[in-house]
Scaffold this active site. Structure first.
Site, PDB file in Angstrom:
ATOM      1  N   ARG A   1      28.871  55.538  38.285  1.00 41.68           N
ATOM      2  CA  ARG A   1      29.542  54.408  37.619  1.00 41.68           C
ATOM      3  C   ARG A   1      31.052  54.647  37.582  1.00 41.68           C
ATOM      4  O   ARG A   1      31.858  53.747  37.678  1.00 41.68           O
ATOM      5  CB  ARG A   1      29.003  54.195  36.198  1.00 41.68           C
ATOM      6  CG  ARG A   1      29.828  53.193  35.394  1.00 41.68           C
ATOM      7  CD  ARG A   1      29.112  52.631  34.162  1.00 41.68           C
ATOM      8  NE  ARG A   1      28.326  53.573  33.425  1.00 41.68           N
ATOM      9  CZ  ARG A   1      28.821  54.542  32.624  1.00 41.68           C
ATOM     10  NH1 ARG A   1      30.121  54.676  32.459  1.00 41.68           N
ATOM     11  NH2 ARG A   1      28.012  55.353  31.988  1.00 41.68           N
TER      12      ARG A   1
ATOM     13  N   ASP B   1      45.368  35.002  43.572  1.00 43.27           N
ATOM     14  CA  ASP B   1      44.061  35.044  44.219  1.00 43.27           C
ATOM     15  C   ASP B   1      44.308  34.830  45.712  1.00 43.27           C
ATOM     16  O   ASP B   1      44.681  33.731  46.143  1.00 43.27           O
ATOM     17  CB  ASP B   1      43.146  33.950  43.628  1.00 43.27           C
ATOM     18  CG  ASP B   1      41.725  34.032  44.186  1.00 43.27           C
ATOM     19  OD1 ASP B   1      41.562  34.468  45.344  1.00 43.27           O
ATOM     20  OD2 ASP B   1      40.779  33.631  43.484  1.00 43.27           O
TER      21      ASP B   1
ATOM     22  N   TYR C   1      39.814  27.667  41.749  1.00 48.39           N
ATOM     23  CA  TYR C   1      38.385  27.757  42.026  1.00 48.39           C
ATOM     24  C   TYR C   1      37.629  27.492  40.713  1.00 48.39           C
ATOM     25  O   TYR C   1      37.979  28.049  39.663  1.00 48.39           O
ATOM     26  CB  TYR C   1      38.050  29.144  42.591  1.00 48.39           C
ATOM     27  CG  TYR C   1      36.579  29.455  42.574  1.00 48.39           C
ATOM     28  CD1 TYR C   1      35.676  28.647  43.251  1.00 48.39           C
ATOM     29  CD2 TYR C   1      36.087  30.545  41.870  1.00 48.39           C
ATOM     30  CE1 TYR C   1      34.316  28.917  43.216  1.00 48.39           C
ATOM     31  CE2 TYR C   1      34.727  30.831  41.838  1.00 48.39           C
ATOM     32  CZ  TYR C   1      33.853  30.005  42.512  1.00 48.39           C
ATOM     33  OH  TYR C   1      32.506  30.264  42.474  1.00 48.39           O
TER      34      TYR C   1
ATOM     35  N   LYS D   1      34.027  36.761  50.711  1.00 44.35           N
ATOM     36  CA  LYS D   1      34.444  35.755  51.691  1.00 44.35           C
ATOM     37  C   LYS D   1      34.915  36.424  52.986  1.00 44.35           C
ATOM     38  O   LYS D   1      34.145  37.083  53.628  1.00 44.35           O
ATOM     39  CB  LYS D   1      35.511  34.856  51.071  1.00 44.35           C
ATOM     40  CG  LYS D   1      35.197  34.412  49.644  1.00 44.35           C
ATOM     41  CD  LYS D   1      33.913  33.620  49.539  1.00 44.35           C
ATOM     42  CE  LYS D   1      33.755  33.063  48.137  1.00 44.35           C
ATOM     43  NZ  LYS D   1      32.409  32.912  47.675  1.00 44.35           N
TER      44      LYS D   1
HETATM   45  C1  LIG Z   1      39.220  31.498  45.606  1.00 45.16           C
HETATM   46  C2  LIG Z   1      38.042  32.185  44.986  1.00 45.16           C
HETATM   47  N1  LIG Z   1      38.250  33.125  44.048  1.00 45.16           N
HETATM   48  C3  LIG Z   1      37.226  33.768  43.454  1.00 45.16           C
HETATM   49  C4  LIG Z   1      35.910  33.467  43.762  1.00 45.16           C
HETATM   50  C5  LIG Z   1      34.782  34.169  43.044  1.00 45.16           C
HETATM   51  O1  LIG Z   1      34.172  35.084  43.903  1.00 45.16           O
HETATM   52  P1  LIG Z   1      32.627  35.553  43.810  1.00 45.16           P
HETATM   53  O2  LIG Z   1      31.776  34.391  44.176  1.00 45.16           O
HETATM   54  O3  LIG Z   1      32.569  36.701  44.769  1.00 45.16           O
HETATM   55  O4  LIG Z   1      32.409  35.984  42.397  1.00 45.16           O
HETATM   56  C6  LIG Z   1      35.654  32.499  44.740  1.00 45.16           C
HETATM   57  C7  LIG Z   1      34.266  32.146  45.092  1.00 45.16           C
HETATM   58  O5  LIG Z   1      34.011  31.167  45.773  1.00 45.16           O
HETATM   59  C8  LIG Z   1      36.747  31.838  45.365  1.00 45.16           C
HETATM   60  O6  LIG Z   1      36.562  30.885  46.283  1.00 45.16           O
END
Ligand SMILES: Cc1ncc(COP(=O)(O)O)c(C=O)c1O
Length: 404
Positions: free
Chosen positions: A60, A186, A113, A211
């Site tokens: 962990r 992000d 998002y 992604k």
């Molecule tokens: C721009 C963006 N940030 C964060 C996330 C969150 O990621 P996760 O689905 O891996 O938790 C996503 C998910 O689609 C996203 O498109």
């Protein structure tokens, strides 16, 4: 806590692909295996009490597979350090918990998002964190949204999901820093292959590595990367053992246990190796698809930062080395949007993005259903494409038949 081994490859000295392929990934010293082994063990031998062989005691807290990915991610992002988590949202959660205390305020994009908005409004809201959603591409609106002495974070997503909005990162950094706030970017859509927010003044980068970094739609993960000496300030600094933001997030990873498992870490690391070549092809294919949609639907219906008609085109051209693989468009009506997403054959109707295969989705009722009725609600006629790296003629033919 375990020590993260120092990167064997210099950060910033070698090319992007070299760092992606080699940083943190030396051949295994005991066997010579060229690919770092997946360390499945949950616990590690101590030769004497507190004497560990490579600094690892309990998984962990840290283990070699995690160290390899974190070293590689820091190297490609031009970061001082990076920490990984079981999802993009788990990474965001750890960062927010490290920085925010009840009574604090965060500025978020009005086109964030949906899951980020849900986390901030529905999880952090009840714990006393206030937020303001604003168009972060407008520096004046951004400055006005800040509450001096209370705003700890300005959060930017560029390009944004699903509207492909562009925020000038350097400008947003100035606005945030003038108010004593951190700028978090992000970078999921652009990836470090196309955009390095830390070099443009951001303090922290977050990723859904699910992604493009993972790149093959076979793993969920997230990461947070830090510029050198990014500080922890405000009430969080007073109630924490550290003034380093990176250490505060690492502590969350250790104390809460939201890290990725070894196989997921390995898959993410394997994906990262080919990120640069994949992104080049995603950009190439998306540009063709954006042109096709423009010719069929008109420029105003197509959202792609590579198009000269996009309001953020200039800022994107300055801060990105490619415009990415995501394209959204307005179909004219909800019924038309639903018909199109259900008519493609090669573009698979599914959530998520960034894999080698092309996906199509209807954000209003799928990825962004949770923001319907909020300030972040997306248009009902919006369609989002994650343009993959298949043969472009096949993608064009598929979209053409779906649009007809
Ligand atoms: C721009 C963006 N940030 C964060 C996330 C969150 O990621 P996760 O689905 O891996 O938790 C996503 C998910 O689609 C996203 O498109």
């Amino acid at each position: 806590m375990s020590q993260t081994p120092q990167p064997a490859h210099g950060q910033g000295e070698e090319g992007f692909a070299t760092r992606a392929i080699h940083s943190g990934q030396e051949p295994d010293p005991s066997t010579g295996a060229v690919i770092p082994p997946i360390y499945i063990s949950s616990t590690y031998l101590q030769d004497e009490v507190g004497v560990m062989r490579a600094g690892y005691d309990y998984a962990r807290a840290g283990h070699p597979t995690r160290s390899a990915l974190e070293t590689a991610l820091a190297a490609v992002e031009g970061a001082d350090s990076a920490y990984t988590f079981a999802s993009g949202l788990a990474a965001e959660d750890a960062l927010l918990r490290a920085v925010l205390r009840p009574g604090d305020h965060i500025v978020i994009p009005s086109d964030a998002y949906g899951g980020t908005y849900r986390l901030i409004s529905k999880v952090f809201g009840p714990w006393g964190i206030a937020h303001t959603a604003v168009d972060t591409s407008d520096p004046q609106a951004l400055a006005e949204a800040i509450q001096p002495g209370r705003t700890r974070i300005v959060w930017v997503e560029t390009p944004s999901n699903p509207l492909l909005g562009i925020t000038d990162i350097a400008q947003a950094a100035r606005v945030a820093h003038d108010a004593g706030a951190l700028l978090v970017v992000d970078n999921t859509f652009a990836t470090p292959a196309l955009q390095r927010p830390l070099a443009l003044g951001a303090d922290v980068v977050v990723h859904s590595t699910t992604k493009y970094i993972g790149g093959h739609s076979d793993v969920i993960g997230g990461a947070v990367a830090f510029r050198k000496d990014a500080p922890l300030s405000g009430p969080a600094a007073r109630s924490s053992d550290t003034s380093s933001l990176a250490d505060a997030v690492k502590f969350q990873q250790f104390a809460v246990g939201g890290g990725q498992g070894p196989v997921d870490l390995y898959l993410t690391l394997r994906g990262l190796k080919t990120l640069e070549v994949r992104m080049a092809r995603h950009c190439e294919n998306a540009a063709v698809i954006a042109e096709l949609l423009t010719s069929r639907l008109g420029a105003e219906a197509v959202l792609y930062p590579g198009l000269a008609s996009h309001p953020g085109h200039e800022a994107a051209a300055q801060q990105m080395t490619g415009f990415g693989g995501m394209v959204s468009f307005r179909a004219g009506s909800a019924a038309a949007a639903r018909r199109i997403v259900e008519s493609t054959r090669l573009f698979t109707l599914a959530e998520s993005l960034g894999g080698v295969e092309s996906l199509i989705e209807y954000p209003y009722a799928m990825t962004h259903a949770s923001v319907v009725g909020s300030q972040l609600e997306v248009p009902e006629d919006l369609v989002r494409l994650s343009v993959g790296i298949e043969t472009i003629d096949d993608l064009v033919a598929d979209l053409e038949q779906a649009l007809t």
